[in-house]
Design a protein around this motif. Sequence first.
Motif, PDB file in Angstrom:
ATOM      1  N   PRO A  75      -9.357  57.075 -66.732  1.00 30.11           N
ATOM      2  CA  PRO A  75      -8.801  57.467 -65.420  1.00 30.11           C
ATOM      3  C   PRO A  75      -9.765  57.340 -64.246  1.00 30.11           C
ATOM      4  O   PRO A  75      -9.383  56.818 -63.198  1.00 30.11           O
ATOM      5  N   TRP A  76     -11.010  57.816 -64.399  1.00 34.18           N
ATOM      6  CA  TRP A  76     -11.919  57.718 -63.261  1.00 34.18           C
ATOM      7  C   TRP A  76     -12.235  56.278 -62.890  1.00 34.18           C
ATOM      8  O   TRP A  76     -12.208  55.924 -61.694  1.00 34.18           O
ATOM      9  N   PRO A  77     -12.556  55.393 -63.820  1.00 31.37           N
ATOM     10  CA  PRO A  77     -12.749  53.997 -63.423  1.00 31.37           C
ATOM     11  C   PRO A  77     -11.516  53.381 -62.765  1.00 31.37           C
ATOM     12  O   PRO A  77     -11.650  52.605 -61.810  1.00 31.37           O
ATOM     13  N   VAL A  78     -10.317  53.702 -63.270  1.00 33.21           N
ATOM     14  CA  VAL A  78      -9.104  53.118 -62.670  1.00 33.21           C
ATOM     15  C   VAL A  78      -8.928  53.605 -61.240  1.00 33.21           C
ATOM     16  O   VAL A  78      -8.757  52.817 -60.300  1.00 33.21           O
ATOM     17  N   ILE A  79      -8.971  54.923 -61.055  1.00 33.77           N
ATOM     18  CA  ILE A  79      -8.726  55.492 -59.719  1.00 33.77           C
ATOM     19  C   ILE A  79      -9.933  55.285 -58.821  1.00 33.77           C
ATOM     20  O   ILE A  79      -9.829  54.763 -57.711  1.00 33.77           O
ATOM     21  N   GLY A  80     -11.106  55.717 -59.308  1.00 34.84           N
ATOM     22  CA  GLY A  80     -12.306  55.603 -58.485  1.00 34.84           C
ATOM     23  C   GLY A  80     -12.711  54.169 -58.229  1.00 34.84           C
ATOM     24  O   GLY A  80     -13.076  53.803 -57.106  1.00 34.84           O
ATOM     25  N   GLY A  81     -12.673  53.334 -59.280  1.00 38.75           N
ATOM     26  CA  GLY A  81     -13.086  51.946 -59.120  1.00 38.75           C
ATOM     27  C   GLY A  81     -12.228  51.195 -58.125  1.00 38.75           C
ATOM     28  O   GLY A  81     -12.746  50.491 -57.234  1.00 38.75           O
ATOM     29  N   ASN A  82     -10.913  51.334 -58.239  1.00 38.75           N
ATOM     30  CA  ASN A  82     -10.024  50.632 -57.303  1.00 38.75           C
ATOM     31  C   ASN A  82     -10.155  51.163 -55.875  1.00 38.75           C
ATOM     32  O   ASN A  82     -10.238  50.391 -54.917  1.00 38.75           O
ATOM     33  N   THR A  83     -10.179  52.481 -55.738  1.00 42.17           N
ATOM     34  CA  THR A  83     -10.221  53.079 -54.398  1.00 42.17           C
ATOM     35  C   THR A  83     -11.543  52.791 -53.703  1.00 42.17           C
ATOM     36  O   THR A  83     -11.582  52.389 -52.533  1.00 42.17           O
ATOM     37  N   ILE A  84     -12.650  53.022 -54.413  1.00 44.63           N
ATOM     38  CA  ILE A  84     -13.973  52.776 -53.822  1.00 44.63           C
ATOM     39  C   ILE A  84     -14.131  51.310 -53.436  1.00 44.63           C
ATOM     40  O   ILE A  84     -14.634  50.976 -52.358  1.00 44.63           O
ATOM     41  N   SER A  85     -13.696  50.418 -54.312  1.00 44.64           N
ATOM     42  CA  SER A  85     -13.832  48.984 -54.034  1.00 44.64           C
ATOM     43  C   SER A  85     -12.988  48.565 -52.837  1.00 44.64           C
ATOM     44  O   SER A  85     -13.439  47.764 -51.994  1.00 44.64           O
ATOM     45  N   ALA A  86     -11.781  49.085 -52.753  1.00 44.74           N
ATOM     46  CA  ALA A  86     -10.935  48.765 -51.596  1.00 44.74           C
ATOM     47  C   ALA A  86     -11.545  49.298 -50.308  1.00 44.74           C
ATOM     48  O   ALA A  86     -11.504  48.635 -49.260  1.00 44.74           O
ATOM     49  N   LEU A  87     -12.133  50.477 -50.376  1.00 43.51           N
ATOM     50  CA  LEU A  87     -12.783  51.064 -49.202  1.00 43.51           C
ATOM     51  C   LEU A  87     -13.974  50.209 -48.771  1.00 43.51           C
ATOM     52  O   LEU A  87     -14.189  49.975 -47.570  1.00 43.51           O
ATOM     53  N   ILE A  88     -14.732  49.712 -49.741  1.00 46.83           N
ATOM     54  CA  ILE A  88     -15.858  48.832 -49.426  1.00 46.83           C
ATOM     55  C   ILE A  88     -15.354  47.537 -48.800  1.00 46.83           C
ATOM     56  O   ILE A  88     -15.917  47.032 -47.826  1.00 46.83           O
ATOM     57  N   GLY A  89     -14.256  46.993 -49.365  1.00 48.82           N
ATOM     58  CA  GLY A  89     -13.701  45.756 -48.819  1.00 48.82           C
ATOM     59  C   GLY A  89     -13.266  45.905 -47.373  1.00 48.82           C
ATOM     60  O   GLY A  89     -13.546  45.027 -46.535  1.00 48.82           O
ATOM     61  N   VAL A  90     -12.595  47.000 -47.050  1.00 47.40           N
ATOM     62  CA  VAL A  90     -12.146  47.231 -45.667  1.00 47.40           C
ATOM     63  C   VAL A  90     -13.342  47.383 -44.740  1.00 47.40           C
ATOM     64  O   VAL A  90     -13.361  46.842 -43.621  1.00 47.40           O
ATOM     65  N   THR A  91     -14.362  48.108 -45.204  1.00 46.79           N
ATOM     66  CA  THR A  91     -15.559  48.310 -44.378  1.00 46.79           C
ATOM     67  C   THR A  91     -16.267  46.994 -44.103  1.00 46.79           C
ATOM     68  O   THR A  91     -16.667  46.707 -42.954  1.00 46.79           O
ATOM     69  N   VAL A  92     -16.439  46.169 -45.129  1.00 51.17           N
ATOM     70  CA  VAL A  92     -17.104  44.876 -44.956  1.00 51.17           C
ATOM     71  C   VAL A  92     -16.298  43.981 -44.015  1.00 51.17           C
ATOM     72  O   VAL A  92     -16.867  43.259 -43.178  1.00 51.17           O
ATOM     73  N   MET A  93     -14.977  44.034 -44.142  1.00 49.67           N
ATOM     74  CA  MET A  93     -14.121  43.211 -43.273  1.00 49.67           C
ATOM     75  C   MET A  93     -14.297  43.599 -41.810  1.00 49.67           C
ATOM     76  O   MET A  93     -14.232  42.748 -40.918  1.00 49.67           O
ATOM     77  N   GLN A  94     -14.549  44.884 -41.552  1.00 51.72           N
ATOM     78  CA  GLN A  94     -14.745  45.343 -40.168  1.00 51.72           C
ATOM     79  C   GLN A  94     -16.099  44.921 -39.622  1.00 51.72           C
ATOM     80  O   GLN A  94     -16.249  44.698 -38.425  1.00 51.72           O
ATOM     81  N   VAL A  95     -17.096  44.785 -40.521  1.00 48.18           N
ATOM     82  CA  VAL A  95     -18.467  44.502 -40.073  1.00 48.18           C
ATOM     83  C   VAL A  95     -18.754  43.007 -40.002  1.00 48.18           C
ATOM     84  O   VAL A  95     -19.412  42.533 -39.067  1.00 48.18           O
ATOM     85  N   LEU A  96     -18.271  42.257 -41.012  1.00 47.31           N
ATOM     86  CA  LEU A  96     -18.561  40.819 -41.085  1.00 47.31           C
ATOM     87  C   LEU A  96     -17.323  40.013 -40.687  1.00 47.31           C
ATOM     88  O   LEU A  96     -16.314  40.041 -41.401  1.00 47.31           O
ATOM     89  N   PRO A  97     -17.383  39.276 -39.607  1.00 43.59           N
ATOM     90  CA  PRO A  97     -16.206  38.503 -39.174  1.00 43.59           C
ATOM     91  C   PRO A  97     -15.966  37.250 -40.007  1.00 43.59           C
ATOM     92  O   PRO A  97     -14.840  36.744 -40.042  1.00 43.59           O
ATOM     93  N   ASP A  98     -16.988  36.735 -40.679  1.00 45.92           N
ATOM     94  CA  ASP A  98     -16.855  35.499 -41.462  1.00 45.92           C
ATOM     95  C   ASP A  98     -16.191  35.837 -42.801  1.00 45.92           C
ATOM     96  O   ASP A  98     -16.802  36.504 -43.646  1.00 45.92           O
ATOM     97  N   PRO A  99     -14.953  35.398 -43.046  1.00 40.32           N
ATOM     98  CA  PRO A  99     -14.254  35.750 -44.295  1.00 40.32           C
ATOM     99  C   PRO A  99     -14.976  35.272 -45.542  1.00 40.32           C
ATOM    100  O   PRO A  99     -15.000  35.967 -46.550  1.00 40.32           O
ATOM    101  N   LEU A 100     -15.590  34.080 -45.479  1.00 43.71           N
ATOM    102  CA  LEU A 100     -16.268  33.556 -46.658  1.00 43.71           C
ATOM    103  C   LEU A 100     -17.448  34.440 -47.052  1.00 43.71           C
ATOM    104  O   LEU A 100     -17.638  34.769 -48.230  1.00 43.71           O
ATOM    105  N   LEU A 101     -18.211  34.857 -46.064  1.00 49.47           N
ATOM    106  CA  LEU A 101     -19.343  35.738 -46.333  1.00 49.47           C
ATOM    107  C   LEU A 101     -18.862  37.135 -46.726  1.00 49.47           C
ATOM    108  O   LEU A 101     -19.423  37.779 -47.626  1.00 49.47           O
ATOM    109  N   ALA A 102     -17.817  37.596 -46.072  1.00 48.64           N
ATOM    110  CA  ALA A 102     -17.318  38.942 -46.328  1.00 48.64           C
ATOM    111  C   ALA A 102     -16.798  39.095 -47.753  1.00 48.64           C
ATOM    112  O   ALA A 102     -16.977  40.142 -48.380  1.00 48.64           O
TER     113      ALA A 102
END
Length: 378
Positions: A75-102
Amino acid sequence: MPFPDKFPWFKPILAGATLGERLIASLGSLIGIGLTGLVCGLCFGPDPALPLIVAPIGASAVLVFAVPASPLAQPWPVIGGNTISALIGVTVMQVLPDPLLATGVAVALAILVMSLTRSLHPPGGAAALTAVVGGSAVANAGFLFPFLPVALNSVLLVLLGILFRKLTRRAYPHVAQPPVVNEHKTKDRPASLRVGVQSADIDAALAKTGETYDIDRRDLDRLLREVETQVLSRMHSMITVSEIMSRDVVTVDQSALSERARRLLLDHDIRTLPVLGQAGRLAGTIGLRELAAGAERIRDRISPAVTARPDTPITDLIPLLSNGKSHAVVVTDQDGRIAGIVTQTDLLVAVSRALLAKDLAEAQSWRPLTSNWPVAAA
């Protein structure tokens, strides 16, 4: 039923997998993904700015329903892993404008943070990637995306996994078998851990292979010890419980007084006394340890019996009688009636004689080869 040998390409690569297990996993995924999307749809309605379900949940469903014992599917890897990773993805998308690098940075950071938070989950990498390249719907959702729908999808999938596994009598979340403890409460290691595979052996083997395996460390220890037991059983499976058990079993009725049971134990110099219940069937066992509580009648102090069938190989009794707690195994028939009893002494004698017979047989097999050797002159 395992996959037939004539279809080698269709054999699952996972140890222990069967066709039946995969059919159950498919049914679980069908129900899990369907209900997850349905619940999200009922909660949020047809909002085009917010996806009802994300693709990584499909990969999570494979783990939850197909390999529920995997540390990556808990349960923790499923919930935590998906949520944390999505949060990191959104944060990186806001900081890095280049999609390939992001995309590269998001997945790399997701792996690092999941590892540090003990929530490593392969679909988490896809969740981070989806947050970066998910299009306008994900971009419009912003920092809401990791929680709705990713976290909600993950929570629902875990809850459905728990419910589904209970309905099919399969354990999820998976709990590794607790370590064996010394029942005598001394500093010595339990008897079953003093010989055979040791924890240091497992650590050395893992270090030598240099690989990371998708199995809990305690499950690996348990698996290797079970392999030892199976090898021993195969080598000495010709001896069954019926051949070594005592048939004249001293018993006591469950309605008897504690003093009666105590007297039988002492008079016959035994540690385990089978207790008869209704219709003369085995109700449990009692020993001096249970009688020490001082109950007037033994029915209040009966312990569950450790049992076996007459055709059970004696090697199957080794883990039962070496746990430091059980002193005898009660042999019962199909109706639950007592057929005999095997004590630790019975098992020790049988195993020692079997090993001696094996050594003698091996020595006899070498005799013809050595008898023709030339003898040096004096």
